[in-house]
Structure formats: structure tokens, C-alpha cells
Design a protein around this motif. Structure first.
Motif, PDB file in Angstrom:
ATOM      1  N   LEU A 174      -8.070  10.517   4.250  1.00  0.00           N
ATOM      2  CA  LEU A 174      -6.714  11.063   4.269  1.00  0.00           C
ATOM      3  C   LEU A 174      -5.781  10.195   3.436  1.00  0.00           C
ATOM      4  N   VAL A 175      -5.891   8.883   3.586  1.00  0.00           N
ATOM      5  CA  VAL A 175      -5.057   7.958   2.812  1.00  0.00           C
ATOM      6  C   VAL A 175      -5.254   8.198   1.316  1.00  0.00           C
ATOM      7  N   HIS A 176      -6.504   8.345   0.893  1.00  0.00           N
ATOM      8  CA  HIS A 176      -6.807   8.583  -0.522  1.00  0.00           C
ATOM      9  C   HIS A 176      -6.286   9.944  -0.968  1.00  0.00           C
ATOM     10  N   ALA A 177      -6.479  10.962  -0.125  1.00  0.00           N
ATOM     11  CA  ALA A 177      -6.067  12.319  -0.492  1.00  0.00           C
ATOM     12  C   ALA A 177      -4.566  12.413  -0.700  1.00  0.00           C
ATOM     13  N   LEU A 178      -3.795  11.653   0.054  1.00  0.00           N
ATOM     14  CA  LEU A 178      -2.338  11.690  -0.050  1.00  0.00           C
ATOM     15  C   LEU A 178      -1.791  10.650  -1.025  1.00  0.00           C
ATOM     16  N   GLY A 179      -2.684   9.850  -1.607  1.00  0.00           N
ATOM     17  CA  GLY A 179      -2.256   8.848  -2.575  1.00  0.00           C
ATOM     18  C   GLY A 179      -1.468   7.704  -1.955  1.00  0.00           C
ATOM     19  N   LEU A 180      -1.807   7.344  -0.725  1.00  0.00           N
ATOM     20  CA  LEU A 180      -1.084   6.287  -0.029  1.00  0.00           C
ATOM     21  C   LEU A 180      -1.641   4.913  -0.401  1.00  0.00           C
ATOM     22  N   GLU A 181      -0.807   3.885  -0.263  1.00  0.00           N
ATOM     23  CA  GLU A 181      -1.223   2.515  -0.564  1.00  0.00           C
ATOM     24  C   GLU A 181      -0.772   1.586   0.567  1.00  0.00           C
ATOM     25  N   PRO A 182      -1.457   1.641   1.714  1.00  0.00           N
ATOM     26  CA  PRO A 182      -1.068   0.772   2.834  1.00  0.00           C
ATOM     27  C   PRO A 182      -1.359  -0.691   2.534  1.00  0.00           C
ATOM     28  N   ARG A 183      -0.333  -1.530   2.637  1.00  0.00           N
ATOM     29  CA  ARG A 183      -0.471  -2.960   2.406  1.00  0.00           C
ATOM     30  C   ARG A 183       0.399  -3.710   3.404  1.00  0.00           C
ATOM     31  N   PRO A 184      -0.054  -4.845   3.895  1.00  0.00           N
ATOM     32  CA  PRO A 184       0.770  -5.608   4.845  1.00  0.00           C
ATOM     33  C   PRO A 184       2.168  -5.907   4.318  1.00  0.00           C
ATOM     34  N   GLU A 185       2.270  -6.166   3.024  1.00  0.00           N
ATOM     35  CA  GLU A 185       3.548  -6.575   2.442  1.00  0.00           C
ATOM     36  C   GLU A 185       4.594  -5.459   2.496  1.00  0.00           C
ATOM     37  N   THR A 186       4.156  -4.204   2.603  1.00  0.00           N
ATOM     38  CA  THR A 186       5.098  -3.080   2.648  1.00  0.00           C
ATOM     39  C   THR A 186       5.083  -2.399   4.019  1.00  0.00           C
ATOM     40  N   THR A 187       4.586  -3.095   5.011  1.00  0.00           N
ATOM     41  CA  THR A 187       4.465  -2.547   6.359  1.00  0.00           C
ATOM     42  C   THR A 187       5.460  -3.218   7.291  1.00  0.00           C
ATOM     43  N   VAL A 188       6.103  -2.442   8.144  1.00  0.00           N
ATOM     44  CA  VAL A 188       7.055  -3.027   9.092  1.00  0.00           C
ATOM     45  C   VAL A 188       6.302  -3.955  10.040  1.00  0.00           C
TER      46      VAL A 188
END
Length: 298
Positions: free
Chosen positions: A168-182
Motif C-alpha cells: 500500500l505504501v508503494h502504491a500510494l507513493g509514500l515515503e515513511p521516515r522517522p525524520e518526517t514522523t510526529v
């Protein structure tokens, strides 16, 4: 859900302090849980003593925060399971209006931001279960094994739950990273990893994992509904469709085959299981509040 703060500290100072703490703990957990060769050991470059002290202090503060609610939990195994199941209705964060908004109103950009935060804070249920089951009594260990086998798709890669979320993350083009996470989402992941990585908190981890199974289905169904409304196809949203149904069965067997027998064997474990469950719920509630604050939902 945080350690007590000096009332004179500004909101920005609290934010910076918590963010620094949980980015550090995220680095600790990545380093100590990622397999590697000796020459690639990332822990060598970390101040392990300080980070482990930070983790211990954070988890102690979380335990203290939930202590008043834990005091109400019974030690009789049947009564305790009933109390535990009641957390689905009365626990922190339950029925949060964030999820109705995601299902019925959230624009695609908001849904993607939410999923990016959630993916970054995902600690890996199958890996946590594998850590927790070590030297557990036979009956709970067998149920943990059955749950793990479900998470692993019964030995089939397409059925593995973790890669479904990655899909799902890949399909939506998401880039989860600790540096941009609350930091609240990082704190949730750090809590789960900390409980599972310390054997003196293993029964806390049982409670934390069990309450995920108990409370996740309703939220998963609403997220799946929101994804469907936004045109995300069934193959891409399968992770949430699956957990809206499968975790109901997982929760029932977790409670009867793991929690009940563990408390029956030693009633003192009730407090630890209750603490872990409430710690996880407090972390979730803090995330939901932060997400709503980001979206302006009050």
C-alpha cells in the motif's frame, strides 16, 4: 503519555525534547533489531548506555501514567479477561472521531499523510510476537505461534501481513521516515519495541499486542472504507480489509489461550498485562490527538 514535564517549559521545548528522545530510541531499536554482520553493527556508533537509560526512564514513566487505571484490574483470570475485553469500549483512544473523518471526509492528501505516519510507527507485529514467545509457557506459546503463522501468510509470501502494508505504501507513493514522523507515532513504535526487547517486560508486551488485536478491527474497517471512497483498489487496501476481519478472531483466541492461562498460572501477571495494554492504548490516543491537531479536527 510522556514523562512529567516542568510546567514552566514551553510547548516548543517539550516538542523538541520528545522528538529528540524518540528519534534516538528509534535509532536504538533499528540498530539492535536489524540483523547484520559484526563489522556492520550500528550499535557501535551509538551511546548505548545513555539510550538504554532513556528507554528505561520512558517506559517507567509510561507505567506510572497508567497506574491508577491498572489498580482497577482484577487478578482473577476470568474477571481479568472480562476487564481486558472491556478496553475495546472504555480504553484510551477508543471511538476517536479521527477514523470516522478518514472514512467519510478526508481528502486523499490527508489520508496519505496519515498512512505515512502509521507506516513509520509500525513496529512489525510478527517480529514482536516472535520476540515475546521466547520461553513462554506451552499453551500461550502455541497460540503465539498460530498468530505468528497467520501474520506470515501460512508460509506464503503473498499472504504475509507486513508486505501488504508495504504494498500500500508503494502504491500510494509514500515515503515513511522517522525524520518526517510526529514523535507520538515514534513513541508508539518505541514502546512496543521496548516492551518486546526486555524480558522483564514480556508480560507487558503480551498485553500491548493483545490490545492491538482487540481494538484494531473497527479502526481498520474505517480506514479501508476511506481508501475505497478515494478510489484505492482492493489489492492495494487489502492490509486494512484483512485486519478489519481477521483480528476479531485473533483477539478471541489471544484472550482465551494466552492472557487467561498466564494470569491463572500467576495472578501477579494481571498487573503487567494491564499496564502493557494501557500503555499501548495511551500511545495510540496520543497519536490520534496529534493527527487531528494536524488536520484541524477538534
Amino acid at each position: 503519555m510522556t514523562a512529567p514535564m516542568n510546567e514552566n517549559l514551553s510547548a516548543d521545548t517539550v516538542e523538541q525534547t520528545q522528538r529528540s528522545l524518540h528519534l534516538g530510541l528509534a535509532m536504538l531499536n533499528r540498530a539492535r533489531l536489524t540483523p547484520c554482520l559484526p563489522e556492520d553493527d550500528e550499535t557501535a556508533g551509538l551511546d548505548l548506555r545513555r539510550l538504554l537509560e532513556d528507554e528505561a526512564r520512558f517506559l517507567r514513566a509510561m507505567r506510572a501514567r497508567v497506574a491508577p487505571a491498572v489498580a482497577l484490574a482484577p487478578e482473577d483470570p476470568v474477571a481479568f479477561v472480562s476487564w481486558f475485553e472491556g478496553l475495546e469500549r472504555t480504553g484510551p483512544g477508543q471511538g476517536d472521531r479521527l477514523f470516522s473523518w478518514l472514512a467519510h471526509e478526508a481528502p486523499r492528501e490527508a489520508m496519505c499523510w496519515f498512512l505515512e505516519q502509521e507506516a513509520a510507527g509500525e513496529a512489525g507485529f510478527e517480529d514482536l510476537t516472535a520476540l515475546v514467545q521466547v520461553r513462554m509457557p506451552t499453551r500461550p506459546k502455541l497460540e503465539l505461534a498460530r498468530n505468528y503463522w497467520d501474520e506470515m501468510g501460512h508460509g506464503r509470501e503473498p499472504g504475509m501481513h507486513g508486505p501488504m502494508l508495504e504494498h500500500l505504501v508503494h502504491a500510494l507513493g509514500l515515503e515513511p521516515r522517522p525524520e518526517t514522523t510526529v514523535w507520538q507515532s515514534l513513541a508508539l513504535a518505541n514502546t512496543m519495541a521496548g516492551l518486546a526487547s526486555n524480558r522483564h517486560l514480556a508480560f507487558h508486551a503480551i498485553g500491548a499486542l493483545g490490545v492491538i488485536e482487540l481494538t484494531a478491527p473497527g479502526r481498520a474497517a474505517l480506514v479501508a472504507a476511506g481508501l475505497k471512497r478515494l478510489g484505492v483498489g482492493p489489492d492495494d487496501r487489502h492490509y486494512f480489509d484483512l485486519h478489519a476481519v481477521l483480528d476479531v478472531r485473533h483477539s478471541a483466541t489471544w484472550n482465551t489461550e494466552i492472557i487467561g492461562p498466564l494470569v491463572a498460572e500467576d495472578p501477579r501477571r494481571a498487573k503487567a498485562i494491564a499496564e502493557g495494554a494501557l500503555m499501548r492504548l495511551e500511545c495510540g490516543a496520543a497519536c490520534f490527538w496529534r493527527y487531528r491537531d494536524h488536520f484541524g479536527i477538534y
